[in-house]
Motif scaffolding. Structure first.
Motif, PDB file in Angstrom:
ATOM      1  N   ALA A  63     -62.567 -14.956  53.402  1.00  0.00           N
ATOM      2  CA  ALA A  63     -62.623 -16.367  53.004  1.00  0.00           C
ATOM      3  C   ALA A  63     -61.576 -16.685  51.936  1.00  0.00           C
ATOM      4  CB  ALA A  63     -64.021 -16.714  52.496  1.00  0.00           C
ATOM      5  N   MET A  64     -61.283 -15.708  51.045  1.00  0.00           N
ATOM      6  CA  MET A  64     -60.283 -15.922  49.989  1.00  0.00           C
ATOM      7  C   MET A  64     -58.863 -15.672  50.478  1.00  0.00           C
ATOM      8  SD  MET A  64     -61.585 -14.433  46.355  1.00  0.00           S
ATOM      9  CE  MET A  64     -61.501 -12.719  46.843  1.00  0.00           C
ATOM     10  N   HIS A  65     -58.729 -15.124  51.700  1.00  0.00           N
ATOM     11  CA  HIS A  65     -57.415 -14.675  52.196  1.00  0.00           C
ATOM     12  C   HIS A  65     -56.795 -13.673  51.223  1.00  0.00           C
ATOM     13  CE1 HIS A  65     -57.681 -17.749  55.280  1.00  0.00           C
ATOM     14  NE2 HIS A  65     -57.910 -18.652  54.347  1.00  0.00           N
ATOM     15  N   GLU A 119     -65.111 -13.495  40.800  1.00  0.00           N
ATOM     16  CA  GLU A 119     -66.087 -13.383  39.704  1.00  0.00           C
ATOM     17  C   GLU A 119     -66.682 -14.740  39.349  1.00  0.00           C
ATOM     18  OE1 GLU A 119     -64.470 -11.481  36.267  1.00  0.00           O
ATOM     19  OE2 GLU A 119     -64.739  -9.468  37.097  1.00  0.00           O
ATOM     20  N   THR A 120     -65.826 -15.743  39.281  1.00  0.00           N
ATOM     21  CA  THR A 120     -66.294 -17.085  38.919  1.00  0.00           C
ATOM     22  C   THR A 120     -67.275 -17.616  39.953  1.00  0.00           C
ATOM     23  OG1 THR A 120     -64.218 -17.542  37.772  1.00  0.00           O
ATOM     24  CG2 THR A 120     -65.560 -19.439  38.374  1.00  0.00           C
ATOM     25  N   ALA A 121     -66.977 -17.387  41.232  1.00  0.00           N
ATOM     26  CA  ALA A 121     -67.868 -17.856  42.302  1.00  0.00           C
ATOM     27  C   ALA A 121     -69.222 -17.158  42.228  1.00  0.00           C
ATOM     28  CB  ALA A 121     -67.210 -17.614  43.661  1.00  0.00           C
ATOM     29  N   GLU A 160     -77.282 -15.455  52.992  1.00  0.00           N
ATOM     30  CA  GLU A 160     -77.389 -16.727  52.257  1.00  0.00           C
ATOM     31  C   GLU A 160     -76.639 -16.644  50.929  1.00  0.00           C
ATOM     32  OE1 GLU A 160     -81.676 -18.435  53.946  1.00  0.00           O
ATOM     33  OE2 GLU A 160     -81.646 -17.070  52.227  1.00  0.00           O
ATOM     34  N   VAL A 161     -76.732 -15.501  50.245  1.00  0.00           N
ATOM     35  CA  VAL A 161     -75.995 -15.323  48.989  1.00  0.00           C
ATOM     36  C   VAL A 161     -74.490 -15.315  49.263  1.00  0.00           C
ATOM     37  CG1 VAL A 161     -75.579 -13.794  47.020  1.00  0.00           C
ATOM     38  CG2 VAL A 161     -77.904 -14.072  47.900  1.00  0.00           C
ATOM     39  N   ILE A 192     -69.125 -17.954  49.018  1.00  0.00           N
ATOM     40  CA  ILE A 192     -67.953 -18.508  49.721  1.00  0.00           C
ATOM     41  C   ILE A 192     -67.808 -19.997  49.443  1.00  0.00           C
ATOM     42  CG2 ILE A 192     -67.007 -19.008  52.021  1.00  0.00           C
ATOM     43  CD1 ILE A 192     -68.137 -16.255  52.911  1.00  0.00           C
ATOM     44  N   ASP A 193     -68.949 -20.722  49.448  1.00  0.00           N
ATOM     45  CA  ASP A 193     -68.906 -22.163  49.142  1.00  0.00           C
ATOM     46  C   ASP A 193     -68.471 -22.434  47.712  1.00  0.00           C
ATOM     47  OD1 ASP A 193     -69.734 -22.784  51.690  1.00  0.00           O
ATOM     48  OD2 ASP A 193     -71.857 -23.054  51.156  1.00  0.00           O
ATOM     49  N   ALA A 194     -68.741 -21.479  46.816  1.00  0.00           N
ATOM     50  CA  ALA A 194     -68.406 -21.663  45.377  1.00  0.00           C
ATOM     51  C   ALA A 194     -66.982 -21.268  45.042  1.00  0.00           C
ATOM     52  CB  ALA A 194     -69.388 -20.857  44.523  1.00  0.00           C
TER      53      ALA A 194
END
Length: 364
Positions: free
Chosen positions: A59-61, A329-331, A354-355, A360-362
């Motif tokens: 997701a972060m590439h 880390e921030t997410a 779910e976590v 990924i959404d964060a």
């Protein structure tokens, strides 16, 4: 709990999680080339949590890709092709490997550390905003000698019913772990290193470890050095853990101290860690207790992926991808702080997936 927080306070705390930097670092040409990382999913919850890392990296590439190998704790040895892959790639991410009790089967976790000379184990135990614990201001780094001590593997039955197990302490290994601990403290703006020992009883073995720590301490005058007997250390950890900063320990004490500190700071499911040597590094869940979970957690797909996600952020820094480490880390910290998605060990009911979806959404 996060659900009772006022919206302005939550917004303020979330803002504090976001690192604001004008410059991260200036890469060399080609530093963005994707790096190969050896992956060992392992036993129990291992495939679940390593799968979580794969999803978030995709997701972060993130500029890396995984070479995956099936290794299980009941194997007689770590397969040669796995060791070859780690030697080639220099970096490995692994889930827990179960160690059979008794029966003369040695731990593959220990084998891996010895084969690759991963002499330093590092576990970072710290409070996560939004996760209630008995103690605040906990931020302890436990650095443990990884190759000798009680884990030297020298055991034999002298006569029926009498087993001798040898604890090996050498000046060479004691000195290099002390050097690593002080260097870590120096490079990370840490203020104090505490050596954990039982030299009042094991005067020669732990005495040699302490002597090595004292010698190395003289080379770092800006870092405060202290010593503590391991039994007092455990009592102090559960009563006043905020007094500790970096702790350096022989092998067995480090295992006990790291898991105790992890329990104090929020549980083994959220503590990152890794093992490092001169040439290679293996990143895994920091505290070993429960690192393969149990059948029910695996069945319900409710393993906590936070520890390994934070370990993979450490790995990204090790690979010199600091911006990706910060984002990850921030997410993770946002998800913990908001409190909506948490696994059972953190007081919630969420599944691993779910976590992962929430992290990924964060992502920024």
């Amino acid at each position: 709990m996060a659900t009772t927080r006022s919206a302005p306070l939550l917004k303020h705390l979330l803002a504090r999680l976001n690192p604001v930097r004008s410059v991260t670092y200036m890469p060399r040409p080609g530093d963005g080339t994707p790096r190969a990382v050896t992956m060992i999913p392992g036993d129990g919850i291992g495939p679940l949590v390593t799968g979580a890392v794969e999803q978030v990296m995709e997701a972060m590439h993130a500029p890396l890709y995984f070479e995956k190998y099936e290794v299980y704790g009941d194997m007689k040895a770590v397969p040669a092709e796995v060791l070859e892959s780690v030697r080639k790639n220099k970096v490995c991410l692994k889930g827990g490997l179960a160690t059979p009790m008794g029966g003369g089967v040695s731990s593959l976790n220990v084998q891996l550390r010895k084969e690759l000379d991963l002499y330093a184990s590092l576990v970072n135990c710290f409070n996560l905003p939004g996760l209630p614990t008995r103690h605040d201001n906990v931020d302890i780094v436990v650095i443990r000698e990884n190759t000798e001590g009680e884990y030297s593997g020298l055991e034999h039955e002298v006569v029926p019913g009498v087993v001798e197990s040898l604890k090996v302490i050498t000046k060479f290994c004691s000195e290099r772990i002390a050097k690593y601990a002080f260097e870590y403290a120096y490079l990370n703006n840490r203020k104090k290193v505490t050596a954990v020992h039982k030299a009042n009883i094991m005067k020669l073995a732990d005495g040699l470890f302490l002597e090595s720590c004292r010698e190395v301490a003289t080379r770092y005058p800006s870092i405060k050095y202290s010593e503590i007997i391991v039994d007092n250390c455990c009592m102090q950890l559960v009563s006043k853990p905020e007094q500790f900063d970096v702790m350096v320990t022989p092998n067995l004490y480090g295992n006990l101290v790291a898991n105790t500190a992890a329990g104090i700071a929020g549980g083994t499911g959220v503590m990152p860690g890794g093992n490092v040597g001169a040439d290679h590094a293996v990143f895994e869940q920091g505290a070993s207790a429960g690192n393969v979970g149990n059948d029910k957690v695996v069945e319900q797909q409710k393993a906590n992926p936070v520890a390994l996600l934070l370990s993979s952020a450490m790995m990204l820094r090790h690979l010199q991808f600091p911006a990706f480490a910060d984002r990850l880390e921030t997410a993770v910290k946002k998800v913990i702080l908001e409190g909506k998605y948490r696994t059972k060990d953190l007081g919630g009911t969420s599944t691993t997936q779910e976590v992962v979806d929430a992290v990924i959404d964060a992502l920024d």
